[in-house]
Design a protein around this motif. Structure first.
Motif, mmCIF file in Angstrom:
data_model
loop_
_atom_site.group_PDB
_atom_site.id
_atom_site.type_symbol
_atom_site.label_atom_id
_atom_site.label_comp_id
_atom_site.label_asym_id
_atom_site.label_seq_id
_atom_site.Cartn_x
_atom_site.Cartn_y
_atom_site.Cartn_z
ATOM 1 N N ARG A 49 0.833 -1.203 0.000
ATOM 2 C CA ARG A 49 0.000 0.000 0.000
ATOM 3 C C ARG A 49 0.871 1.257 0.000
ATOM 4 O O ARG A 49 0.546 2.253 -0.653
ATOM 5 C CB ARG A 49 -0.954 -0.007 1.190
ATOM 6 N N ASP A 234 -2.522 -3.268 6.911
ATOM 7 C CA ASP A 234 -2.417 -2.355 5.769
ATOM 8 C C ASP A 234 -3.512 -1.295 5.765
ATOM 9 O O ASP A 234 -3.939 -0.850 4.691
ATOM 10 C CB ASP A 234 -2.438 -3.153 4.460
ATOM 11 N N PRO A 236 -5.217 2.052 5.388
ATOM 12 C CA PRO A 236 -4.720 3.170 4.576
ATOM 13 C C PRO A 236 -4.083 4.287 5.400
ATOM 14 O O PRO A 236 -3.081 4.882 4.967
ATOM 15 C CB PRO A 236 -5.980 3.660 3.856
#
Length: 268
Positions: A49, A234, A236
């Motif tokens: 990401r 992960d 954001p």
């Protein structure tokens, strides 16, 4: 607006480096490492990401122990400049001792150590998100939260965790958030739950201040009387925070306008 800020940031040069070009200093994410087989894929997903948010930025992974690649091996394979970003949440022994020692040992590198991930509002955003996913605020919702962290004997680390708890409480409109620890510090999650229960809180959720699954995260979740959030993985907001710490470290080294460009990196 965020796209414009990101475009502006990508044009910034520091000591001749294009921030996201091939010559940009390598971002070395430093994870603790775990025997839990879920840990490494989780950290790799976080870094995927990060790469998606900053295409072209060289990103590498190094572990302090238990998982490969080990940090020493990652650093040995690099040349030029690198920024170590700890995937840790406070200024404990690893951040204060182990990471500076690793940079010193990698004499071929021009290395910079970034701040740990906590405390920061983006971390509170990620913790809030994982609590929501765990159903902490569904139905009658939780009336208090235990913030579970790894723990450290270092006083600065405990203060960082307390600051994270305050930021999360602010994010939750003043809902009580009590720090607790898996090791090396008190209270434990079970003790924090008992304290909140004694204060009259009946619905208590546990937030996981851990990057990835592991022994400590599993231990803390098992002590939850209600909703237990997953590790941050992960999320954001955590990926944005990794990049923010990278940018802060570079800006501090060059004496650039950290407030203006730092705000841009958070908005990307």
């Amino acid at each position: 607006m965020g796209a414009q800020l990101g475009s502006r940031l990508r044009t910034v040069r520091l000591h001749g480096f294009r921030r996201t070009g091939p010559a940009a200093p390598t971002l070395v994410a430093v994870a603790h490492g775990s025997r839990d087989p879920r840990a490494l894929p989780t950290v790799r997903a976080l870094l995927a990401r990060v790469r998606a948010l900053r295409p072209g930025l060289p990103v590498r992974l190094g572990h302090l122990e238990l998982d490969r690649p080990l940090l020493a091996d990652t650093l040995a394979g690099l040349r030029g400049a690198a920024v170590l970003v700890p995937l840790l949440f406070g200024r404990g022994h690893h951040v204060g001792h182990d990471l500076p020692a690793a940079l010193t040992a990698a004499g071929q590198l021009s290395g910079t150590l970034a701040e740990p991930l906590g405390p920061h509002p983006l971390l509170a955003e990620a913790l809030h998100g994982r609590l929501r996913e765990a159903g902490a605020f569904a139905g009658r919702g939780s009336s208090a939260v235990v913030l579970a962290a790894a723990g450290s004997r270092a006083g600065r680390s405990a203060r960082d965790t307390e600051d994270i708890a305050r930021l999360l409480s602010d994010r939750l409109d003043g809902l009580p958030v009590l720090p607790a620890y898996a090791s090396a510090a008190a209270p434990t999650v079970a003790e924090a739950v008992r304290e909140l229960t004694a204060r009259g809180h009946e619905r208590i959720a546990v937030a996981a201040c851990f990057t990835a699954p592991g022994r400590f995260a599993t231990q803390c979740a098992a002590a939850a009387p209600g909703a237990a959030a997953a590790p941050l993985g992960d999320h954001p907001a955590l990926a944005r925070l990794v990049l923010h710490r990278y940018d802060q470290a570079l800006l501090a080294r060059t004496g650039s306008d950290s407030e203006r460009i730092g705000a841009a990196t958070v908005a990307v």
